[in-house]
Design a protein around this motif. Sequence first.
Motif, PDB file in Angstrom:
ATOM      1  N   TYR A  92       0.834  -1.207   0.000  1.00  0.00           N
ATOM      2  CA  TYR A  92       0.000   0.000   0.000  1.00  0.00           C
ATOM      3  C   TYR A  92       0.867   1.255   0.000  1.00  0.00           C
ATOM      4  CZ  TYR A  92      -3.285   3.530   1.793  1.00  0.00           C
ATOM      5  OH  TYR A  92      -4.036   4.665   1.979  1.00  0.00           O
ATOM      6  N   ARG A  95       1.884   1.977  -3.420  1.00  0.00           N
ATOM      7  CA  ARG A  95       0.763   2.489  -4.216  1.00  0.00           C
ATOM      8  C   ARG A  95       0.571   3.987  -3.958  1.00  0.00           C
ATOM      9  NH1 ARG A  95      -2.153  -1.405  -6.747  1.00  0.00           N
ATOM     10  NH2 ARG A  95      -2.045  -3.527  -5.914  1.00  0.00           N
ATOM     11  N   ILE A  96       0.685   4.371  -2.699  1.00  0.00           N
ATOM     12  CA  ILE A  96       0.569   5.780  -2.341  1.00  0.00           C
ATOM     13  C   ILE A  96       1.663   6.603  -3.031  1.00  0.00           C
ATOM     14  CG2 ILE A  96       0.869   7.449  -0.456  1.00  0.00           C
ATOM     15  CD1 ILE A  96      -1.801   6.351  -0.257  1.00  0.00           C
ATOM     16  N   SER A  99       1.002   6.959  -6.763  1.00  0.00           N
ATOM     17  CA  SER A  99      -0.064   7.908  -7.061  1.00  0.00           C
ATOM     18  C   SER A  99       0.400   9.343  -6.840  1.00  0.00           C
ATOM     19  CB  SER A  99      -1.299   7.619  -6.197  1.00  0.00           C
ATOM     20  OG  SER A  99      -1.954   6.461  -6.636  1.00  0.00           O
ATOM     21  N   GLU A 107      -2.514  13.704  -1.806  1.00  0.00           N
ATOM     22  CA  GLU A 107      -3.650  12.831  -1.494  1.00  0.00           C
ATOM     23  C   GLU A 107      -4.787  13.004  -2.490  1.00  0.00           C
ATOM     24  OE1 GLU A 107      -5.399  10.594  -0.138  1.00  0.00           O
ATOM     25  OE2 GLU A 107      -3.896   9.619   1.110  1.00  0.00           O
ATOM     26  N   ALA A 108      -5.883  12.275  -2.230  1.00  0.00           N
ATOM     27  CA  ALA A 108      -7.020  12.252  -3.159  1.00  0.00           C
ATOM     28  C   ALA A 108      -7.887  13.505  -3.074  1.00  0.00           C
ATOM     29  CB  ALA A 108      -7.882  11.016  -2.902  1.00  0.00           C
ATOM     30  N   MET A 131      -5.909   7.117  -6.878  1.00  0.00           N
ATOM     31  CA  MET A 131      -6.478   5.898  -6.290  1.00  0.00           C
ATOM     32  C   MET A 131      -8.007   5.924  -6.275  1.00  0.00           C
ATOM     33  SD  MET A 131      -3.796   5.019  -3.197  1.00  0.00           S
ATOM     34  CE  MET A 131      -4.477   3.367  -3.002  1.00  0.00           C
ATOM     35  N   SER A 134     -10.423   7.632  -3.516  1.00  0.00           N
ATOM     36  CA  SER A 134     -10.871   6.876  -2.340  1.00  0.00           C
ATOM     37  C   SER A 134     -10.641   7.641  -1.046  1.00  0.00           C
ATOM     38  CB  SER A 134     -10.175   5.513  -2.283  1.00  0.00           C
ATOM     39  OG  SER A 134      -8.772   5.657  -2.418  1.00  0.00           O
ATOM     40  N   ARG A 167     -11.332   3.676   1.183  1.00  0.00           N
ATOM     41  CA  ARG A 167     -10.084   3.058   0.741  1.00  0.00           C
ATOM     42  C   ARG A 167      -9.856   1.746   1.468  1.00  0.00           C
ATOM     43  NH1 ARG A 167      -5.103   7.023   0.293  1.00  0.00           N
ATOM     44  NH2 ARG A 167      -6.616   7.950  -1.130  1.00  0.00           N
ATOM     45  N   GLN A 169      -7.527  -0.366   1.624  1.00  0.00           N
ATOM     46  CA  GLN A 169      -6.228  -0.665   2.239  1.00  0.00           C
ATOM     47  C   GLN A 169      -6.124  -0.147   3.669  1.00  0.00           C
ATOM     48  OE1 GLN A 169      -6.646   0.684  -0.778  1.00  0.00           O
ATOM     49  NE2 GLN A 169      -5.358  -0.323  -2.295  1.00  0.00           N
TER      50      GLN A 169
END
Length: 281
Positions: A92, A95-96, A99, A107-108, A131, A134, A167, A169
């Motif tokens: 995870y 993945r962060i 992104s 962040e998102a 992502m 999320s 999210r 995760q």
Amino acid sequence: MNWITNFVRPKLQAIVGKKDIPDNLWCTCPKCSQMLLKKELENHLYVCKNCDHHLRMNAEQRFGLIFGDDFRILKTPKIKPDPLKFKDLKKYADRIKSSQKKNNTEEAVQVGIGRLISEEIVLVVFDFNFMGGSMGLAVGEAIVVAADYAVKNALPLVISSSSGGARMQEGILSLMQMPRTILAIDELEHSKIPFISLLTDPTTGGVSASFAMLGDVIIAEKGATIGFAGSRVIEETIKEKLPKNFQKSEYLLEKGMVDIVVHRKDLKERLFQIICLLQNK
């Protein structure tokens, strides 16, 4: 097979040279498959001129639509990444980082302060490219900080949602952001601060099940997908065929789930009108 991609572009490249026509000048409309020149699409507010489909906008584009160039980003608290040390096919934490690098943002969501025509507002923007927009700990914290700033400075809050939901995760920690954000919005109501919820494509999952449907006025962009679970999951659960355009903005307006469906070209003016009305201006 698209005739522009397979015939026109090769002919142009043969005439002027491949380097003069980079591939990233074009994109394809996800609804009608029309080839669109990116510069024209930008000038047209990311709406397809062929079928009027509203393409998704990232956070930077959305801020530009509402504020132009005159706004500032509100700093939100740093959240410890990967609280559960989660790993599936990929860590995870990786993945962060991926992104963040791809989208050039932490962040998102981002929180901006600026003027919508003549009214200063707080604007929270979800970026589906990060992502799937999320909602995890960082997103929940950003919304709480934005609502708190709006209350302390007596500024209207607008949240532009575009999310696949909680999210996974972050497990139950992400689900806990649903009641947290609802409590933050509740503080706006107690303080008589307007909250406008803008639903863009798509707004689903824990976001639609929490603060996104609590606006004093709920606005949906034309053709946006809005709901909790996906239509395929619902059909398999209830063993029935869903109505045409189920979970689309226009269907939800007809059923009373949203207040207004607006074309993107009219969005800025409509938001301004609503905020002025809610503030008795």
